[in-house]
Scaffold this active site. Structure first.
Site, mmCIF file in Angstrom:
data_model
loop_
_atom_site.group_PDB
_atom_site.id
_atom_site.type_symbol
_atom_site.label_atom_id
_atom_site.label_comp_id
_atom_site.label_asym_id
_atom_site.label_seq_id
_atom_site.Cartn_x
_atom_site.Cartn_y
_atom_site.Cartn_z
ATOM 1 N N TYR A 198 -13.593 14.968 -14.209
ATOM 2 C CA TYR A 198 -14.184 13.744 -14.787
ATOM 3 C C TYR A 198 -13.577 12.462 -14.185
ATOM 4 C CZ TYR A 198 -14.920 10.339 -18.616
ATOM 5 O OH TYR A 198 -15.206 9.229 -19.372
ATOM 6 N N ASP A 221 -9.574 21.213 -5.311
ATOM 7 C CA ASP A 221 -9.838 21.544 -6.724
ATOM 8 C C ASP A 221 -10.145 23.033 -6.822
ATOM 9 O OD1 ASP A 221 -11.253 21.678 -9.374
ATOM 10 O OD2 ASP A 221 -11.154 19.500 -9.268
ATOM 11 N N ALA A 250 -4.972 19.268 -13.749
ATOM 12 C CA ALA A 250 -4.188 19.668 -14.919
ATOM 13 C C ALA A 250 -5.151 20.187 -15.964
ATOM 14 C CB ALA A 250 -3.417 18.469 -15.490
ATOM 15 N N THR A 291 -0.276 10.291 -19.349
ATOM 16 C CA THR A 291 -1.059 10.115 -20.578
ATOM 17 C C THR A 291 -0.256 9.378 -21.644
ATOM 18 O OG1 THR A 291 -1.920 11.363 -22.467
ATOM 19 C CG2 THR A 291 -0.289 12.478 -21.155
ATOM 20 N N TYR A 323 1.120 19.593 -24.378
ATOM 21 C CA TYR A 323 0.429 18.868 -23.299
ATOM 22 C C TYR A 323 1.225 17.629 -22.882
ATOM 23 C CZ TYR A 323 -2.920 15.610 -21.235
ATOM 24 O OH TYR A 323 -3.517 14.689 -20.420
ATOM 25 N N ARG A 376 -5.730 16.774 -37.970
ATOM 26 C CA ARG A 376 -5.124 17.764 -37.062
ATOM 27 C C ARG A 376 -3.644 17.436 -36.924
ATOM 28 N NH1 ARG A 376 -9.048 17.180 -31.942
ATOM 29 N NH2 ARG A 376 -8.262 15.075 -32.241
ATOM 30 N N GLY A 390 -0.308 16.491 -35.318
ATOM 31 C CA GLY A 390 0.001 15.850 -34.035
ATOM 32 C C GLY A 390 -0.956 14.748 -33.639
ATOM 33 N N ASP A 391 -1.797 14.273 -34.553
ATOM 34 C CA ASP A 391 -2.677 13.140 -34.261
ATOM 35 C C ASP A 391 -2.087 11.878 -34.901
ATOM 36 O OD1 ASP A 391 -4.834 13.744 -32.668
ATOM 37 O OD2 ASP A 391 -6.161 14.311 -34.327
HETATM 38 N N1 LIG Z 1 -9.581 12.588 -20.115
HETATM 39 C C1 LIG Z 1 -8.638 11.840 -20.680
HETATM 40 O O1 LIG Z 1 -8.887 11.109 -21.655
HETATM 41 C C2 LIG Z 1 -7.237 11.842 -20.127
HETATM 42 C C3 LIG Z 1 -6.261 11.050 -20.765
HETATM 43 C C4 LIG Z 1 -4.970 11.026 -20.244
HETATM 44 C C5 LIG Z 1 -4.654 11.767 -19.115
HETATM 45 N N2 LIG Z 1 -5.613 12.540 -18.522
HETATM 46 C C6 LIG Z 1 -5.242 13.293 -17.322
HETATM 47 O O2 LIG Z 1 -6.138 12.957 -16.291
HETATM 48 C C7 LIG Z 1 -6.353 14.063 -15.423
HETATM 49 C C8 LIG Z 1 -7.831 14.294 -15.253
HETATM 50 O O3 LIG Z 1 -8.448 14.490 -16.524
HETATM 51 P P1 LIG Z 1 -10.004 14.777 -16.646
HETATM 52 O O4 LIG Z 1 -10.449 14.319 -17.979
HETATM 53 O O5 LIG Z 1 -10.687 14.268 -15.427
HETATM 54 O O6 LIG Z 1 -9.989 16.374 -16.649
HETATM 55 P P2 LIG Z 1 -10.947 17.416 -15.902
HETATM 56 O O7 LIG Z 1 -10.703 18.737 -16.509
HETATM 57 O O8 LIG Z 1 -12.349 16.893 -15.905
HETATM 58 O O9 LIG Z 1 -10.399 17.379 -14.418
HETATM 59 C C9 LIG Z 1 -9.282 18.131 -13.999
HETATM 60 C C10 LIG Z 1 -9.650 18.778 -12.689
HETATM 61 O O10 LIG Z 1 -8.528 19.522 -12.219
HETATM 62 C C11 LIG Z 1 -8.962 20.776 -11.762
HETATM 63 N N3 LIG Z 1 -7.832 21.694 -11.882
HETATM 64 C C12 LIG Z 1 -7.202 22.096 -13.021
HETATM 65 N N4 LIG Z 1 -6.201 22.957 -12.729
HETATM 66 C C13 LIG Z 1 -6.189 23.088 -11.369
HETATM 67 C C14 LIG Z 1 -5.400 23.820 -10.461
HETATM 68 N N5 LIG Z 1 -4.416 24.632 -10.877
HETATM 69 N N6 LIG Z 1 -5.646 23.720 -9.141
HETATM 70 C C15 LIG Z 1 -6.653 22.910 -8.691
HETATM 71 N N7 LIG Z 1 -7.444 22.196 -9.497
HETATM 72 C C16 LIG Z 1 -7.215 22.280 -10.826
HETATM 73 C C17 LIG Z 1 -10.156 21.139 -12.620
HETATM 74 O O11 LIG Z 1 -11.030 22.061 -12.008
HETATM 75 C C18 LIG Z 1 -10.810 19.765 -12.810
HETATM 76 O O12 LIG Z 1 -11.747 19.498 -11.794
HETATM 77 C C19 LIG Z 1 -5.593 15.230 -16.050
HETATM 78 O O13 LIG Z 1 -4.365 15.357 -15.380
HETATM 79 C C20 LIG Z 1 -5.389 14.790 -17.483
HETATM 80 O O14 LIG Z 1 -4.237 15.372 -18.026
HETATM 81 C C21 LIG Z 1 -6.887 12.599 -19.006
#
Ligand SMILES: NC(=O)c1ccc[n+]([C@@H]2O[C@H](COP(=O)([O-])OP(=O)(O)OC[C@H]3O[C@@H](n4cnc5c(N)ncnc54)[C@H](O)[C@@H]3O)[C@@H](O)[C@H]2O)c1
Length: 325
Positions: free
Chosen positions: A7, A27, A70, A112, A136, A276, A278-279
């Protein structure tokens, strides 16, 4: 860009291409989508595989790594700490090991607001105590703690971006949020408005004006812009740093539901559920540091805009990327 088919990564990749940078996505597609690469080179591989990451860095000639890869479900992380430590910590250490071996010295890390835990005061500043209350957040903090050591020993400078709640979608509706299962409030509400299952509202007895949790929803294209600015800082030789990325405006879950109803013209079926664990009741950012040091400001901060962009994506791609292309 690890996790660049996900995303936030896919939106950042689009922003970087607009900023005339060449992007190569790495990825394993465990949660990402090939179509989200929008035609950018995509190497299918796992960040836990040091050799594969090394090859990707070498063959692409990468000068910097943005590390999005992640897992991010708080509930799953509590149930499966082994998996989460492996993917989020070991996977990141393997990426850093590959970077050190290939002398790639610029790293932008997706951290995060979950690293703060229960806030002592809001808005949250980067200097706030870090005391995560779930696995997390702890995995992300573990990486943050490792980074200065990698800088000292291998010269890898890093920018740690602590995102608040990523939300919205590409205003051109080429990209959007497609998680399965979906754990985020806005797409859940949009789904409920589209005839999907009712959404759960976890807790209505918080000490907030309407009893539901307050969160800082930051538009994903604003997050993408923060990555471009972080990269430029590293390219210019800037020092490692930590930045919150949020709008400084808290919105309640009830406000999200009301906004989704206004934007879509439909009712959001929802039901009240217990809190929940932890919120925290209230989480929102101070973005003063990133504003002062990187010139970043949220350009699409209004909840109405965030929901409107998410709705445009959601309504034109009801089955996400599966049906998109
Ligand atoms: N979405 C949020 O609100 C949010 C908030 C804070 C931090 N984050 C951090 O931002 C980052 C991206 O989040 P997102 O919402 O886009 O998540 P997402 O799941 O859409 O994207 C993560 C991507 O990483 C890939 N991936 C996961 N494990 C992998 C591995 N071992 N090897 C290769 N690729 C791998 C997945 O296929 C996916 O495309 C993450 O690190 C998340 O912790 C997200």
């Amino acid at each position: 860009m690890t996790g660049g088919a996900g995303y936030i990564g896919s939106h950042a990749a689009k922003a970087l291409r607009h900023a005339a940078r060449q992007v190569v996505i790495f990825d394993n597609l465990s949660a990402g989508h090939r179509a989200a690469a929008l035609g950018a080179p995509l190497i299918e591989g796992d960040v836990r595989d040091v050799d594969a990451v090394r090859r990707a860095i070498r063959e692409s000639g990468a000068t910097a790594v943005m590390h999005f890869a992640a897992w991010l479900s708080v509930a799953d992380s509590v149930a499966d700490p082994i998996g989460y430590y492996r993917n989020n910590v070991t996977g990141t250490l393997a990426t850093l090991e590959a970077m050190a071996a290939e002398q790639c010295g610029q790293f932008v890390f997706s951290s995060t607001c979950a690293v703060y835990g229960e806030p002592n005061e809001v808005p949250l500043r980067e200097t706030h105590l870090t005391a995560p209350i779930n696995t997390y957040g702890q995995t992300k903090l573990a990486v943050e703690h490792a980074l200065p050591h990698f800088e000292r020993a291998y010269g890898i400078r890093s920018i740690r971006l602590r995102y608040f709640n990523a939300a919205g979608a590409d205003p051109e509706a080429e990209l959007g949020e497609d998680h399965s299962p979906e754990i985020h409030v806005i797409p859940r509400a949009l789904d409920a408005a589209s005839g999907g299952p009712p959404m759960d509202v976890f807790g209505e007895d918080y000490p907030t004006p309407d009893g539901t949790c307050l969160r800082d929803y930051v538009h994903v294209t604003d997050l993408a812009d923060a990555h471009v600015r972080a990269l430029i800082r590293l390219e210019q030789g800037g020092a490692s740093a930590i930045y919150n990325v949020g709008t400084e405006r808290p919105s309640s879950v009830r406000e999200v539901i009301a906004t989704v109803e206004r934007v879509t013209g439909r009712t959001v079926a929802h039901r009240m559920a217990p809190r929940r664990p932890g919120d925290p009741a209230v989480l929102y950012a101070s973005a003063a540091r990133i504003r002062d040091e990187l010139g970043w400001v949220a350009r699409r901060p209004a909840l109405e805009t965030i929901v409107g962009d998410a709705w445009r994506w959601h309504s034109t791609n009801p089955r996400g990327f599966q049906a998109a292309r």
